[in-house]
Motif scaffolding. Sequence first.
Motif, short mmCIF file in Angstrom:
data_model
loop_
_atom_site.label_atom_id
_atom_site.label_comp_id
_atom_site.label_asym_id
_atom_site.label_seq_id
_atom_site.Cartn_x
_atom_site.Cartn_y
_atom_site.Cartn_z
N GLN A 146 0.85 -1.09 0.00
CA GLN A 146 -0.09 -0.02 -0.06
C GLN A 146 0.68 1.03 0.09
OE1 GLN A 146 -2.38 -1.08 3.52
NE2 GLN A 146 -4.28 -0.95 2.07
N GLN A 147 2.00 1.48 0.74
CA GLN A 147 2.83 2.28 0.80
C GLN A 147 3.57 2.67 -0.52
OE1 GLN A 147 3.08 4.49 3.43
NE2 GLN A 147 4.09 5.84 2.00
N LEU A 148 3.90 1.70 -1.21
CA LEU A 148 4.79 1.73 -2.39
C LEU A 148 3.55 2.20 -3.43
CD1 LEU A 148 6.79 -1.65 -2.45
CD2 LEU A 148 7.57 0.84 -2.75
N LEU A 149 2.65 1.73 -3.42
CA LEU A 149 1.45 2.03 -4.53
C LEU A 149 1.06 3.57 -4.20
CD1 LEU A 149 -0.65 1.35 -6.59
CD2 LEU A 149 -2.03 1.03 -4.68
N ALA A 150 0.89 3.86 -2.92
CA ALA A 150 0.61 5.56 -2.82
C ALA A 150 1.78 6.56 -3.22
CB ALA A 150 0.68 5.78 -1.15
#
Length: 317
Positions: free
Chosen positions: A178-182
């Motif tokens: 999720q952090q990488l996607l954001a």
Amino acid sequence: MDPPGATHVVAGVIVDARGRVLLARRTAGRELAGLWEFPGGKVEPGETPEAALARELDEELGIEVELGDPLMVVPHLTPTRRLRLDVRGIRAWRGTPKGYEGQALAWVQPGALPRYDMPDPDRPVVAALLQPDHCLVTPPPGPGDSDATWLAALESALARGVRRVQFRMPGIDRSRRQQLLANAALHCAAAGAQLLVNGDARLACESGLGLHLPAARLRECRARPVADDQPLSASCHDAEELKLAQALGCDFALVGPVHPTPTHPGHGGIGWAGFEALREQASLPIYAIGGLGVDDIAAARSHGAQGIAAIRGLWEA
């Protein structure tokens, strides 16, 4: 060389000084009457495609043309025949285009082209004019790689011109994903690139991004899993999956592997002949994937592809 029994048809993409594209409407009494198409016609025996296109545009529109570069060749199978639509850009022309065979003409802004009803072989041509010719499938961070290292590699790919990205993170826990996607979404938005999440419909919906369906997920879907305004794509390996993708309303598909790759061990690849056999049964844009890079885009287009999709071929500088 055309396959035995294939009807070779040529068409031209004519763009005026205002950036508008010329379409012609098929006249009453013809097959697919009323549909709009790129102007052109059939290659006669003993005629080169270039000569045929120049002749057809003279006869149909009353213009003399200077041909530009090939755009793509679309193999297509109808209930009655096999077609090869060979599309070329038109670099310049003399005269004023008119419908000398009674056909209506329309000058269309490129963004409005998808709203016109067209024969199936013309639809991939519209996509080739409007959409990216390569699609990056991201690898996960390598062992010991930081998020910053991975994001720097993504930024480098975007700087090289990548404008469509599939966010694929096998083996990465949800929190880190999720952090990488954001962060990836921020980089892609800044570059004007489209971003799709691989396999996770909930994450795609929560983030307002597109969704890519692996083949197994595609086979499970009974309805479009994201909103109509969210991009949807799928991986397809055979005709059944490609039909499912089209019926589901996918905006494009990835088809392959064309050549052997480490991600498909033991699979020899379908080759360009196998790719064409699938291409001719669908009208949605499809990227060729499997052992390909940017140097293969022209070859892919000559077999009916939107372009190429790749992991290493687009991730590594």
